[in-house]
Motif scaffolding. Sequence first.
Motif, PDB file in Angstrom:
ATOM      1  N   GLU A 125       0.923  -0.972   0.186  1.00  0.00           N
ATOM      2  CA  GLU A 125      -0.135   0.032   0.064  1.00  0.00           C
ATOM      3  C   GLU A 125       0.930   1.218  -0.012  1.00  0.00           C
ATOM      4  N   ASP A 126       1.943   1.263  -0.971  1.00  0.00           N
ATOM      5  CA  ASP A 126       2.761   2.602  -1.112  1.00  0.00           C
ATOM      6  C   ASP A 126       3.636   2.769  -0.083  1.00  0.00           C
ATOM      7  N   CYS A 127       3.910   1.776   0.868  1.00  0.00           N
ATOM      8  CA  CYS A 127       4.865   2.036   2.069  1.00  0.00           C
ATOM      9  C   CYS A 127       5.786   0.854   2.223  1.00  0.00           C
ATOM     10  N   TRP A 128       7.217   1.091   2.522  1.00  0.00           N
ATOM     11  CA  TRP A 128       8.079   0.091   2.593  1.00  0.00           C
ATOM     12  C   TRP A 128       7.985  -0.475   4.010  1.00  0.00           C
ATOM     13  N   TYR A 129       7.903  -1.705   4.255  1.00  0.00           N
ATOM     14  CA  TYR A 129       8.080  -2.275   5.698  1.00  0.00           C
ATOM     15  C   TYR A 129       9.191  -3.250   5.939  1.00  0.00           C
ATOM     16  N   ARG A 130       9.366  -3.293   6.936  1.00  0.00           N
ATOM     17  CA  ARG A 130      10.463  -4.420   7.237  1.00  0.00           C
ATOM     18  C   ARG A 130       9.683  -5.805   7.332  1.00  0.00           C
ATOM     19  N   ALA A 131      10.280  -6.986   6.427  1.00  0.00           N
ATOM     20  CA  ALA A 131       9.373  -8.094   6.463  1.00  0.00           C
ATOM     21  C   ALA A 131      10.456  -9.385   6.552  1.00  0.00           C
ATOM     22  N   GLU A 132       9.941 -10.384   6.904  1.00  0.00           N
ATOM     23  CA  GLU A 132      10.653 -11.688   6.988  1.00  0.00           C
ATOM     24  C   GLU A 132      10.113 -12.642   6.017  1.00  0.00           C
ATOM     25  N   VAL A 133      10.850 -13.118   5.267  1.00  0.00           N
ATOM     26  CA  VAL A 133      10.734 -14.204   4.134  1.00  0.00           C
ATOM     27  C   VAL A 133      10.140 -15.280   4.744  1.00  0.00           C
ATOM     28  N   VAL A 134       8.765 -15.742   4.419  1.00  0.00           N
ATOM     29  CA  VAL A 134       8.282 -17.012   5.236  1.00  0.00           C
ATOM     30  C   VAL A 134       8.217 -18.225   4.065  1.00  0.00           C
ATOM     31  N   LYS A 135       8.014 -17.650   2.734  1.00  0.00           N
ATOM     32  CA  LYS A 135       8.074 -18.839   1.716  1.00  0.00           C
ATOM     33  C   LYS A 135       8.461 -18.285   0.333  1.00  0.00           C
ATOM     34  N   LEU A 136       9.101 -19.167  -0.424  1.00  0.00           N
ATOM     35  CA  LEU A 136       9.461 -18.996  -1.717  1.00  0.00           C
ATOM     36  C   LEU A 136       8.772 -19.687  -2.751  1.00  0.00           C
ATOM     37  N   SER A 137       8.275 -19.188  -3.670  1.00  0.00           N
ATOM     38  CA  SER A 137       8.026 -20.013  -5.000  1.00  0.00           C
ATOM     39  C   SER A 137       8.939 -20.288  -5.984  1.00  0.00           C
ATOM     40  N   SER A 138       9.174 -21.438  -6.457  1.00  0.00           N
ATOM     41  CA  SER A 138      10.180 -21.665  -7.689  1.00  0.00           C
ATOM     42  C   SER A 138       9.567 -21.660  -9.083  1.00  0.00           C
ATOM     43  N   GLN A 139       8.379 -21.565  -8.706  1.00  0.00           N
ATOM     44  CA  GLN A 139       7.590 -21.723 -10.282  1.00  0.00           C
ATOM     45  C   GLN A 139       7.471 -20.058 -10.791  1.00  0.00           C
ATOM     46  N   THR A 140       7.225 -19.321  -9.756  1.00  0.00           N
ATOM     47  CA  THR A 140       7.265 -17.928 -10.340  1.00  0.00           C
ATOM     48  C   THR A 140       8.211 -17.136  -9.106  1.00  0.00           C
ATOM     49  N   PRO A 141       8.911 -16.132  -9.662  1.00  0.00           N
ATOM     50  CA  PRO A 141      10.093 -15.453  -8.732  1.00  0.00           C
ATOM     51  C   PRO A 141       9.107 -14.817  -7.595  1.00  0.00           C
ATOM     52  N   THR A 142       8.427 -15.415  -6.759  1.00  0.00           N
ATOM     53  CA  THR A 142       7.709 -14.405  -5.826  1.00  0.00           C
ATOM     54  C   THR A 142       8.031 -14.970  -4.262  1.00  0.00           C
ATOM     55  N   ALA A 143       7.779 -14.109  -3.242  1.00  0.00           N
ATOM     56  CA  ALA A 143       8.050 -14.219  -1.949  1.00  0.00           C
ATOM     57  C   ALA A 143       6.684 -14.230  -1.193  1.00  0.00           C
ATOM     58  N   THR A 144       6.421 -14.947  -0.051  1.00  0.00           N
ATOM     59  CA  THR A 144       5.539 -14.587   0.950  1.00  0.00           C
ATOM     60  C   THR A 144       6.231 -13.867   2.041  1.00  0.00           C
ATOM     61  N   LEU A 145       5.762 -12.898   2.721  1.00  0.00           N
ATOM     62  CA  LEU A 145       6.653 -12.233   3.660  1.00  0.00           C
ATOM     63  C   LEU A 145       5.627 -11.560   4.781  1.00  0.00           C
ATOM     64  N   PHE A 146       6.117 -11.761   5.978  1.00  0.00           N
ATOM     65  CA  PHE A 146       5.541 -11.292   7.237  1.00  0.00           C
ATOM     66  C   PHE A 146       6.054  -9.669   7.599  1.00  0.00           C
ATOM     67  N   LEU A 147       5.041  -8.941   7.685  1.00  0.00           N
ATOM     68  CA  LEU A 147       5.496  -7.388   8.030  1.00  0.00           C
ATOM     69  C   LEU A 147       5.670  -7.514   9.413  1.00  0.00           C
ATOM     70  N   LEU A 148       6.954  -7.291   9.867  1.00  0.00           N
ATOM     71  CA  LEU A 148       7.290  -7.557  11.391  1.00  0.00           C
ATOM     72  C   LEU A 148       6.710  -6.320  12.257  1.00  0.00           C
ATOM     73  N   ASP A 149       6.434  -5.099  11.636  1.00  0.00           N
ATOM     74  CA  ASP A 149       5.788  -4.070  12.401  1.00  0.00           C
ATOM     75  C   ASP A 149       4.353  -3.861  12.223  1.00  0.00           C
ATOM     76  N   TYR A 150       3.763  -4.706  11.573  1.00  0.00           N
ATOM     77  CA  TYR A 150       2.323  -4.556  10.988  1.00  0.00           C
ATOM     78  C   TYR A 150       1.565  -5.703  11.505  1.00  0.00           C
ATOM     79  N   GLY A 151       2.096  -7.027  11.361  1.00  0.00           N
ATOM     80  CA  GLY A 151       1.286  -8.490  11.474  1.00  0.00           C
ATOM     81  C   GLY A 151       0.739  -8.959   9.986  1.00  0.00           C
ATOM     82  N   LYS A 152       0.694  -7.984   9.137  1.00  0.00           N
ATOM     83  CA  LYS A 152       0.228  -8.503   7.822  1.00  0.00           C
ATOM     84  C   LYS A 152       1.257  -9.719   6.990  1.00  0.00           C
TER      85      LYS A 152
END
Length: 435
Positions: A125-152
Amino acid sequence: ATNEVEEMKDVSTSGGQVRNTISEPLILSKESSKSSDPSPVVTKVETLTPDADATALMGHKIPRGVLPANTTTIAGVCFMESPNKFYVCSSACVDQFMSILSSSQSSTPGLVDPVVGTCCLVMDEDCWYRAEVVKLSSQTPTATLFLLDYGKTVTSPVSALRPLPSDVVSTPGLVCQVALRGVRPGGKEWAEEEIAGALLVMDVGGETQFKVEDVQVDEDGNTVVSLEDMEGNDVATLMVETGIAEEDTKMAENLKLIPGSLEPGLQQLLVLSAVSPMELYLCSQAQFLNFSNTIVPMIEMAASHADPVLCPEEGDIVLACEDQVWYRATVLQLLPAYTVKVNLVDLAITTTMPMEKLRSASIAVVTDPVVAVPCCLDTWVAEDKTVALEKWGGKMEGMVEQYGEVEVEVMETLEGYVKVKIPQLEQKLGKKEMS
């Protein structure tokens, strides 16, 4: 803090505005409410190798926020998936949040070659957040991340991730994952309308502050808490009374009283009950005022909505009415003619009453520690408790005045009692003759 957040709305790195994550309500999306996909995790994605100066801060691991046990934290609710999984942020962390948010908007140039468990910046939402990588996809270069200061939890193309600025890597995550004690969904899972109601009650993403109390880790590793608003209303009770949630009866069946405690040192304490030199029940003036002004009204309210106790068992925690006042109590003995012997735990008084004067207790009524603190005189610690009771049990009433103040030196807390010195009482007892 609100003015600082408003100023942050002008910070932008892509022409958009930073969302006010503290004062704007958060609406749970379907994507963010789903749990992590249990499919095998690929721990690395091949991307273009970034320049050397951009790789210096990669691979950092930032611990997630954790609530301290046995303390009360004033916090707001930042994000919610359900009442069993939501995120709180201490009001003491507002300045840290603003500082990290500001530093994160000037993202470090370079690409990220992510590894699960490491951290980077991600835009949401147009804002940079600190995030932890929780999952990576090999099929498409995408990452699932947890926002450490937000919870999303969000998903992002790997190419859109950025390295962390050096000044934001040393601070642990500001939000803490918790579950609300004493509630459960009406069905097997939380329904959308139940979650929507909880979002409103907890003012998720808003400015409402709560007392986060009785922090405990359950057998599944979940941090379970009680929430109370600043007017003293218990959130779990409110959700049950308004039909948003059902009371978690499984938890109610396993109620536990929190033992009271005394600060060490010389002080004036109230005598609630004196059974023997080895069994005295004391409390401070502050504890007794909290009992009168907070605990008793809370129990009165709980009793007005509670069910009668039809089949009590010895050891049960109940609400008991004595002289038209409701108290927290434990059932000591079942007696004939539908009567019971109970211990009014906050006053350390044993009494007998009809069973009809009992009401069921809930999680909400055991969040405050017991007021009466069991104590033993220092010079009697090694003696036989039964013999002490037989010799002095009938004489203690004349030696100390109930609800009177005495000078006490609190020495140390041992298993099940506090060791104390009370010169005034010890002089009256004189030399012990224990046989």
